[in-house]
Write a protein that holds these residues in place. Structure first.
Motif, PDB file in Angstrom:
ATOM      1  N   ALA A   1       0.854  -1.190   0.000  1.00  0.00           N
ATOM      2  CA  ALA A   1       0.000   0.000   0.000  1.00  0.00           C
ATOM      3  C   ALA A   1       0.885   1.233   0.000  1.00  0.00           C
ATOM      4  O   ALA A   1       1.840   1.300   0.779  1.00  0.00           O
ATOM      5  N   THR A   2       0.605   2.168  -0.858  1.00  0.00           N
ATOM      6  CA  THR A   2       1.331   3.443  -0.912  1.00  0.00           C
ATOM      7  C   THR A   2       0.397   4.520  -0.401  1.00  0.00           C
ATOM      8  O   THR A   2      -0.642   4.805  -1.017  1.00  0.00           O
ATOM      9  N   ILE A   3       0.778   5.104   0.740  1.00  0.00           N
ATOM     10  CA  ILE A   3      -0.106   6.036   1.435  1.00  0.00           C
ATOM     11  C   ILE A   3       0.503   7.427   1.424  1.00  0.00           C
ATOM     12  O   ILE A   3       1.700   7.575   1.705  1.00  0.00           O
ATOM     13  N   PRO A   4      -0.295   8.431   1.101  1.00  0.00           N
ATOM     14  CA  PRO A   4       0.244   9.796   1.082  1.00  0.00           C
ATOM     15  C   PRO A   4       0.611  10.263   2.478  1.00  0.00           C
ATOM     16  O   PRO A   4      -0.053   9.936   3.457  1.00  0.00           O
TER      17      PRO A   4
ATOM     18  N   ALA B   1       5.067  10.065   0.231  1.00  0.00           N
ATOM     19  CA  ALA B   1       4.298   8.841   0.378  1.00  0.00           C
ATOM     20  C   ALA B   1       5.137   7.807   1.100  1.00  0.00           C
ATOM     21  O   ALA B   1       6.370   7.852   1.062  1.00  0.00           O
ATOM     22  N   SER B   2       4.455   6.877   1.754  1.00  0.00           N
ATOM     23  CA  SER B   2       5.125   5.770   2.430  1.00  0.00           C
ATOM     24  C   SER B   2       4.547   4.463   1.947  1.00  0.00           C
ATOM     25  O   SER B   2       3.349   4.385   1.643  1.00  0.00           O
ATOM     26  N   ASP B   3       5.396   3.455   1.876  1.00  0.00           N
ATOM     27  CA  ASP B   3       4.981   2.118   1.448  1.00  0.00           C
ATOM     28  C   ASP B   3       4.861   1.186   2.644  1.00  0.00           C
ATOM     29  O   ASP B   3       5.704   1.195   3.541  1.00  0.00           O
ATOM     30  N   TYR B   4       3.808   0.358   2.614  1.00  0.00           N
ATOM     31  CA  TYR B   4       3.590  -0.648   3.642  1.00  0.00           C
ATOM     32  C   TYR B   4       3.400  -1.999   2.949  1.00  0.00           C
ATOM     33  O   TYR B   4       2.709  -2.079   1.932  1.00  0.00           O
ATOM     34  N   TRP B   5       3.996  -3.019   3.543  1.00  0.00           N
ATOM     35  CA  TRP B   5       3.999  -4.358   2.930  1.00  0.00           C
ATOM     36  C   TRP B   5       3.323  -5.377   3.828  1.00  0.00           C
ATOM     37  O   TRP B   5       3.390  -5.284   5.057  1.00  0.00           O
TER      38      TRP B   5
END
Length: 119
Positions: free
Chosen positions: A97-100, A105-109
């Motif tokens: 998920a790429t969240i603003p 933005a930050s990526d979560y796996w």
């Protein structure tokens, strides 16, 4: 932040189908993009499919016409329907998920789910 949990992997014969699910811990409505990646043994992680908040989808050339990414806002879930599976599709599949954020933005796996396609 968001936690992601993948499921749906398993062992399937070539030509078969699987549907992977990625459940998010919160609404995915405002998430910039949801993606599926995969990593085979000894290889780098590669992008499989992405769906953006605007509804744009992109696929790796190797899966075009066989895989389909979709999302269900009510269930905070992103799916990857995989048809006509090939042995070379064998890999651990990860949801991202790429969240603003304020600064970009930050990526979560997620933790990944194993897909094994036998010949």
């Amino acid at each position: 932040q968001v936690q992601l949990v993948e499921s749906g992997g398993g062992l399937v014969q070539a030509g078969g189908s699987l549907r992977l699910s990625c459940v998010a811990s919160r609404s995915i409505f405002d998430i910039n993009a949801m993606s599926w990646y995969r990593q085979a043994p000894g290889k780098q992680r590669e992008l499989v499919a992405t769906v953006t908040s605007g509804g744009n989808v992109n696929y790796a050339d190797s899966v075009k016409g066989r895989f389909a990414i979709s999302r269900d806002y009510a269930k905070s879930t992103v799916y990857l329907q995989m048809n006509s599976l090939k042995p070379e599709d064998t890999a651990v599949y990860y949801c991202k998920a790429t969240i603003p954020t304020r600064f970009g933005a930050s990526d979560y796996w997620g933790q990944g789910t194993q897909v094994t396609v036998s010949s």
